[in-house]
Write a protein that holds these residues in place. Structure first.
Motif: not given
Length: 643
Positions: A75, A323, A288, A327-328, A284, A78-79, A82
């Protein structure tokens, strides 16, 4: 360990206040305590793994770190990925380089150390840093480097020794927390050794449940919930933290963990579906929310509204759900995961992290990619908005009395004016230089109000002592410098509601210290006049309470009207007692007001004759200060009105 839905509910109780606090809602002024609740939860869950698997002889360091990687890295990668396009589009070169450095330190799990070293008095608002919040992940992971190894070493000595060791670690860390709450609050906030006790509270809850039968008690559970809620709405930026106050939310979290049992009302409340859903996606959501808030603040010239921030908070929860699901979850368990073995997992994580760190290194090496559109549009705005130290950093501290002080901190050999104050006095140096008036000496210290015998405590107690000492040396220097005729005092006195350190070491809690400040100011003026000098006070720069410098940067980038950031003059825009202070001191010292100079016709010019006037909420730019000096001859005017 059986699944506890109330723990997910407690996660929701932790993450929602953090999000709303970072969104700027004053009702949740203590929402930062949600991080402390997370620390307790984390300590509890990890210690549960330690004692359960160690007692069964099944604990494995590889398996433990595999779980940590599966939980944290996907996560986070990914974040952060982004956020990169938004950072590329919105951040100026210096900010883009700082963002890249924070990426590196985030994946080194050292962002807490980076923030401690780099976020200072003159840095941009911490709310504008997209990855600021990852400092807490760094603290946790630094803890988990050592905790499992120490647990393996101590466990063979027996459960009592294991418990005693955990308790000792708690007490030592708590003692460090209380010490640095006084000595160096910023270090105490970011460093793991002042936070370990919070994780150890959770660990001791796990040990208690392992050693003794559980006994639920809804009254104690609800009391714990009340402690957390009271902290969220009762604490604020003036609350020393971490400190003894931190015990309140930590004890609240511990009470819920210990006494929320099956069938208890407190468990049913915390197991309500809305709470458990938010709790499940809380990691997440935590990742975010801050980047979204930071980029919204950067993109908004005048600052996003509460409605906008509410919408962004909701968006962070929606993105968190996606997410978590896509993702997680695919990475959480080895069975069915796209990377099943520890070796493949560690390799994949290392490659992903290496790619992001490589990108960040390129950004720093390229000086923030100054060929990006936003960098081209901003022209030389970063240089023009740079912090200004007057005659130099050497003149802003504890160097008064050094052999070469006058050579470095005076504009000539025949010094007639002494410029005394904090960073607001520093900003007037250029005005005095361009006035072509009298030679002056700069006697300044950032955030240190020019008072006798007291210091407003915006920093650690050591700094407070330095501030008092600096002001005492300043007064002695002024009295002993025969050529000085006039002392110009400049400060907004923004600390009137902070805690106060007295010369004898006494500390007064936050409150309205206007009268104390006026008396300390009057005592300083009296000493100056007793030495045969005259005094004048230059009033604070007019402010509307907003970051005017940020507005000017946005107006330049988006090519808006020159008067876009102008504002109508108001009284005490920041509400910190400065108006009351000014009314009381004007009876015994002449005040040279900047209001009429900056705000003709009651409208304050933020951009005049091609000059950017403001650097932030209340500091002038170097060029803005110089313009006032040229237009109004501030040096000569101050000399004339002093008495």
């Amino acid at each position: 360990m059986d699944y506890r839905s109330d723990i997910d509910g407690l996660r929701a109780v932790a993450v929602v206040p953090v999000i709303l606090f970072h969104a700027g809602f004053e009702t949740f002024s203590g929402g930062f305590v949600g991080v402390d609740v997370f620390f307790v939860i984390s300590g509890y869950l990890m210690a549960n793994i330690f004692v359960t698997e160690l007692s069964a002889g099944k604990f494995s360091l590889v398996r433990f770190y595999e779980r940590r990687v599966r939980r944290i890295i996907p996560a986070l990668v990914f974040v952060v990925t982004c956020t990169m396009p938004l950072a590329w589009i919105l951040l100026l070169p210096n900010d883009f380089s700082a963002y890249a450095e924070s990426i590196i330190h985030t994946f080194l799990f050292a962002n807490n150390i980076y923030l401690y070293d780099h976020v200072g008095y003159f840095d941009r608002s911490i709310d504008l840093l997209p990855l600021m919040h990852t400092w807490s992940l760094s603290v946790e992971e630094q803890y988990y480097i050592f905790a499992p190894v120490v647990s393996i070493l101590i466990w063979p000595l027996g459960l009592r020794i294991f418990t005693a060791g955990a308790t000792l670690a708690l007490l030592v860390s708590l003692a460090a927390c209380l010490f640095f709450a006084e000595a160096n609050p910023r270090l105490g906030f970011y460093m793991p050794f002042t936070r370990v006790w919070e994780l150890q509270v959770g660990a001791l809850c796990a040990i208690w449940h392992f050693r003794f039968p559980r006994r639920g008690n809804s009254y104690l559970g609800f009391a714990g919930l009340a402690l957390i809620i009271c902290s969220v709405i009762g604490f604020d930026a003036t609350t020393p933290f971490p400190s003894l106050f931190t015990v309140v939310p930590v004890a609240g979290a511990a009470a819920i963990i210990l006494f929320s049992d099956k069938g208890m009302c407190i468990r049913r409340v915390l197991s309500l579906k809305p709470l458990t859903v938010i709790g499940i996606i809380s990691y997440s959501a935590y990742l975010w929310h801050q980047p979204l808030f930071a980029f919204a603040r950067v993109a908004s010239i005048d600052g996003p509204s509460h409605v906008s921030m509410s919408a962004i908070a909701a968006l962070s929860l929606a993105l968190a759900y996606g997410t978590w699901k896509y993702v997680e979850q695919p990475f959480r368990k080895a069975s069915g995961s796209i990377v099943r073995t520890p070796g493949r997992l560690f390799s994949a994580a290392a490659m992903a992290v290496a790619a992001l760190v490589a990108f960040a290194v390129v950004v720093t090496w390229s000086d923030g990619f100054r060929n990006r559109p936003i960098a081209r549009n901003s022209q030389d705005v970063e240089t023009r908005m740079a912090p200004y130290a007057g005659l130099g950093e050497f003149c802003n501290g504890n160097n008064i009395g050094e052999a070469n002080f006058l050579a470095r901190c005076a504009t000539g050999k025949h010094v007639r004016i002494a410029l005394w104050g904090d960073s607001y006095a520093m900003q007037m140096a250029q005005a005095f230089i361009e006035s072509d008036g009298f030679d002056f000496v700069q006697l300044t210290k950032p955030a240190c109000a020019p008072l006798e015998g007291i210091a407003f405590q915006s920093r650690e107690i050591t700094w407070g002592r330095e501030c008092i000492s600096h002001n005492e040396r300043t007064l002695e220097f002024i009295a002993g410098e025969d050529s000085v005729d006039v002392v110009v005092i400049v400060s907004p006195f923004t600390g009137l509601r902070l805690s106060v350190l007295l010369a004898d070491g006494t500390r007064l809690p936050p409150g309205d210290h206007t009268e104390l400040g006026v008396n300390a100011f009057a005592a300083a003026v009296q000493r100056i006049r007793a030495a045969g000098k005259r005094v004048v006070f230059i009033s604070p720069v007019p402010s509307n309470g907003k970051d005017i410098g940020k507005c000017l940067v946005g107006a330049m980038i988006y090519k808006l009207a020159e008067d876009f950031c102008d504002f109508h003059r108001s009284g005490d825009a920041t509400g910190d007692g400065r108006a009351a202070f000014m009314r009381q001191v004007e009876g015994f010292v002449p005040i040279l007001s900047l209001d009429a100079m900056i705000c003709p016709d009651d409208v304050c010019d933020t951009y005049r004759d091609g000059v950017l006037m403001y650097r932030d909420e209340g500091h002038l730019t170097k060029e803005g200060s110089g313009l006032l000096g040229r237009l109004y001859g501030l040096s000569q005017k101050a000399f004339e009105v002093a008495r």
